[in-house]
Design a protein around this motif. Structure first.
Motif, short mmCIF file in Angstrom:
data_model
loop_
_atom_site.label_atom_id
_atom_site.label_comp_id
_atom_site.label_asym_id
_atom_site.label_seq_id
_atom_site.Cartn_x
_atom_site.Cartn_y
_atom_site.Cartn_z
N ASP A 85 -18.83 0.09 51.80
CA ASP A 85 -18.12 1.38 51.77
C ASP A 85 -16.99 1.34 52.80
OD1 ASP A 85 -17.36 4.12 52.42
OD2 ASP A 85 -18.93 4.64 50.97
N PRO A 86 -15.75 1.24 52.35
CA PRO A 86 -14.64 1.06 53.30
C PRO A 86 -14.43 2.26 54.22
CG PRO A 86 -13.80 1.39 51.05
CD PRO A 86 -15.29 1.30 50.95
N THR A 87 -14.76 3.45 53.73
CA THR A 87 -14.53 4.64 54.56
C THR A 87 -15.58 4.73 55.66
OG1 THR A 87 -13.71 5.67 52.54
CG2 THR A 87 -14.01 7.10 54.42
N VAL A 88 -16.81 4.35 55.35
CA VAL A 88 -17.84 4.32 56.40
C VAL A 88 -17.48 3.28 57.45
CG1 VAL A 88 -20.26 3.75 56.92
CG2 VAL A 88 -19.71 5.14 54.91
N ARG A 89 -17.07 2.11 56.97
CA ARG A 89 -16.71 1.05 57.92
C ARG A 89 -15.57 1.48 58.83
NH1 ARG A 89 -16.18 -4.64 54.96
NH2 ARG A 89 -18.25 -4.73 54.09
N ALA A 90 -14.56 2.12 58.19
CA ALA A 90 -13.40 2.57 58.97
C ALA A 90 -13.83 3.59 60.02
CB ALA A 90 -12.34 3.16 58.04
N LEU A 91 -14.72 4.50 59.63
CA LEU A 91 -15.20 5.51 60.59
C LEU A 91 -15.95 4.84 61.75
CD1 LEU A 91 -15.76 8.52 61.40
CD2 LEU A 91 -17.88 8.31 60.08
N GLU A 92 -16.84 3.92 61.40
CA GLU A 92 -17.63 3.26 62.45
C GLU A 92 -16.72 2.50 63.41
OE1 GLU A 92 -21.84 2.74 59.94
OE2 GLU A 92 -20.46 1.03 60.05
N GLU A 93 -15.73 1.82 62.85
CA GLU A 93 -14.81 1.07 63.73
C GLU A 93 -13.97 2.01 64.58
OE1 GLU A 93 -12.59 -1.69 61.25
OE2 GLU A 93 -14.49 -2.66 60.68
N GLU A 94 -13.51 3.08 63.96
CA GLU A 94 -12.66 4.01 64.69
C GLU A 94 -13.41 4.65 65.87
OE1 GLU A 94 -10.86 7.03 62.25
OE2 GLU A 94 -10.26 8.19 64.02
N VAL A 95 -14.63 5.08 65.60
CA VAL A 95 -15.39 5.76 66.66
C VAL A 95 -15.75 4.78 67.77
CG1 VAL A 95 -17.54 6.98 67.20
CG2 VAL A 95 -16.21 7.62 65.18
N ALA A 96 -16.22 3.60 67.40
CA ALA A 96 -16.53 2.60 68.44
C ALA A 96 -15.27 2.32 69.26
CB ALA A 96 -17.06 1.31 67.79
N GLY A 97 -14.15 2.16 68.56
CA GLY A 97 -12.88 1.85 69.24
C GLY A 97 -12.44 2.94 70.19
N ARG A 98 -12.60 4.19 69.77
CA ARG A 98 -12.20 5.31 70.65
C ARG A 98 -12.91 5.25 71.99
NH1 ARG A 98 -10.48 11.05 68.45
NH2 ARG A 98 -9.38 10.42 66.57
N PHE A 99 -14.16 4.76 71.96
CA PHE A 99 -14.95 4.71 73.20
C PHE A 99 -14.92 3.32 73.83
CE2 PHE A 99 -16.73 8.45 71.08
CZ PHE A 99 -16.71 9.35 72.12
N GLY A 100 -14.07 2.46 73.29
CA GLY A 100 -13.94 1.12 73.86
C GLY A 100 -15.19 0.28 73.68
N ARG A 101 -16.00 0.58 72.65
CA ARG A 101 -17.25 -0.15 72.46
C ARG A 101 -17.18 -1.02 71.22
NH1 ARG A 101 -21.30 1.56 75.97
NH2 ARG A 101 -22.15 -0.42 75.25
N GLU A 102 -18.12 -1.95 71.12
CA GLU A 102 -18.04 -2.97 70.06
C GLU A 102 -18.39 -2.45 68.67
OE1 GLU A 102 -19.23 -6.89 72.74
OE2 GLU A 102 -20.69 -6.13 71.30
N ALA A 103 -19.38 -1.56 68.60
CA ALA A 103 -19.89 -1.21 67.27
C ALA A 103 -20.47 0.20 67.23
CB ALA A 103 -20.99 -2.22 66.87
N ALA A 104 -20.55 0.71 65.99
CA ALA A 104 -21.17 2.03 65.77
C ALA A 104 -21.83 2.00 64.40
CB ALA A 104 -20.12 3.13 65.83
N VAL A 105 -22.84 2.87 64.23
CA VAL A 105 -23.49 2.98 62.93
C VAL A 105 -23.62 4.47 62.59
CG1 VAL A 105 -25.83 2.75 63.94
CG2 VAL A 105 -25.47 2.31 61.50
N LEU A 106 -23.25 4.80 61.36
CA LEU A 106 -23.29 6.18 60.89
C LEU A 106 -24.73 6.57 60.54
CD1 LEU A 106 -21.74 8.77 59.87
CD2 LEU A 106 -21.63 7.63 57.64
N THR A 107 -25.15 7.72 61.02
CA THR A 107 -26.48 8.24 60.64
C THR A 107 -26.31 9.64 60.06
OG1 THR A 107 -26.86 9.22 62.83
CG2 THR A 107 -27.66 6.97 62.50
N PRO A 108 -27.31 10.08 59.27
CA PRO A 108 -27.18 11.41 58.68
C PRO A 108 -27.25 12.55 59.70
CG PRO A 108 -28.90 10.14 57.57
CD PRO A 108 -28.50 9.37 58.78
N SER A 109 -27.86 12.33 60.84
CA SER A 109 -28.03 13.44 61.80
C SER A 109 -27.98 12.92 63.23
CB SER A 109 -29.38 14.12 61.56
OG SER A 109 -30.41 13.23 61.93
N GLY A 110 -27.80 13.88 64.14
CA GLY A 110 -27.83 13.54 65.56
C GLY A 110 -29.20 13.06 65.98
N ILE A 111 -30.23 13.69 65.43
CA ILE A 111 -31.58 13.26 65.79
C ILE A 111 -31.80 11.81 65.37
CG2 ILE A 111 -34.04 13.59 65.29
CD1 ILE A 111 -33.57 16.59 65.31
#
Ligand SMILES: Cc1ncc(COP(=O)(O)O)c(C=O)c1O
Length: 351
Positions: free
Chosen positions: A42-68
């Protein structure tokens, strides 16, 4: 001021989770490029994960359905069953997650009182069991930024760094529940990369202040996030064409982060108006972000809530005499002033 009737509008200040997607966000969702995210397609999920990790200067992120779920996969990835996790006494992870960490990460909590939900490294140090304590092992220190039960207070970089230094001293990870980390960053003006570096791993939410319907991210080093991703799968949180959701998140990041300053100004003006009429109800100078707690004094919170409900205003009860108001994307400055006026009137003790 004319009282709005419920039919005309509801000013819903119970939480910043009640927002609905804006027309622009709905368009972005409808037009999202999607694929099967379990296949990593899913290119949009990947783009979101990369963008968010990048904003915080971190290597990676994973999308979850909830904060919990973001918190749960991180605690599971960072600790071992039986570990003890130190958090603030009223932290979301211990107060509102239905015992999830005891089941998912299989950890126990040791709670430390903070001020307005914020942990202080010296107090945590004093509360920690000695390193050589028999059998009970410290697994992580966890802090919430901003604090929900603490009224939206901001730890800020100095406190976070001191907590990280303590975690490093004890050789354990420093976990962050950043459900409202965006609010903290807007309030403090601190660099997201500095704040991001202060945690071993942390979460952010897109469905609170930012107005997306669904979505949180767990963020950290690639290795930790790979483990968290596997736990997301085990917890049933791996999604397929989640790009429609990620598109809402990307839209929110582009359009709804800077405007959090409006929510903060609205919260402060609500607090000022209430404090002017009822000085005992709160100290407006403590309102740092978008959450306002109001002590209803002699009047029952339930009574105030019922009166306001008839007038088209919804606020939350956090105790018998304690209300919570949270400002967000779907309530403008005028709506907040109207709500504050009605609240001031509703708090008058019976004659
Ligand atoms: C501080 C904090 N952490 C975590 C959560 C959980 O988020 P969710 O409802 O998306 O699971 C919330 C929800 O309001 C929260 O306030």
């Amino acid at each position: 001021m004319r009282t709005p009737t419920p039919r005309e509008r509801v000013i819903d200040l119970r939480s910043d989770t009640v927002t609905r997607p804006t027309p622009g966000m709905r368009r972005a969702m409808a037009e999202a490029e999607v694929g099967d995210d379990v296949y990593g397609e899913d290119p949009t999920v990947r783009a979101l994960e990369e963008e968010v990790a990048g904003r915080f200067g971190r290597e990676a992120a994973v999308l979850t359905p909830s904060g919990i779920m973001a918190t749960q996969v991180l605690l599971r990835a960072l600790t071992r069953p039986g570990d003890e996790v130190v958090c603030e006494s009223d932290a979301h992870v211990v107060a509102y997650e239905a015992g999830a960490a005891a089941i998912n990460a299989q950890v126990q909590f040791r709670t430390v009182d903070g001020d307005r939900g914020r942990l202080d490294a010296d107090r945590v140090r004093a509360a920690l069991r000695p390193a050589a304590f028999p059998y009970t092992t410290l697994g992580a220190i966890s802090a919430e930024e901003t604090t929900n039960r603490g009224g939206g207070a901001v730890h800020g970089l100095d406190r976070l760094r001191a907590l990280r230094a303590l975690a490093d001293e004890r050789g354990v990870p420093f976990h962050g529940d950043g459900a409202r980390l965006w609010n903290a960053l807007i309030a403090s003006g601190e660099d997201p990369a500095d704040v991001g570096a202060s945690f071993t791993a942390f979460s952010v939410c897109l469905s609170k202040g930012l107005g997306a319907p669904v979505g949180s991210l767990a963020i950290g080093d690639a290795e930790v996030i790979e483990v968290a991703r596997a736990w997301r799968r085990r917890f049933g949180g791996a999604m397929r064409q989640a790009g429609v959701l990620a598109a809402a998140g990307r839209y929110a990041l582009e359009h709804h982060v800077d405007r959090l300053a409006d929510d903060h100004a609205n919260a402060r003006s609500i607090a000022d108006m209430i404090a002017e009429a009822w000085p005992e109800a709160l100290d407006p100078t403590t309102v740092a972000t978008n959450i306002v707690y109001v002590d209803t004094g002699a009047v029952d919170a339930a009574q105030v809530i019922a009166t306001l409900a008839e007038q088209g205003v919804a606020v939350g009860a956090m105790g018998d005499h304690l209300l919570r108001l949270v400002t967000h994307l779907d309530v403008d400055a005028q709506a907040c002033r109207d709500a504050a006026n009605l609240l001031v009137a509703a708090m008058a003790p019976p004659a």
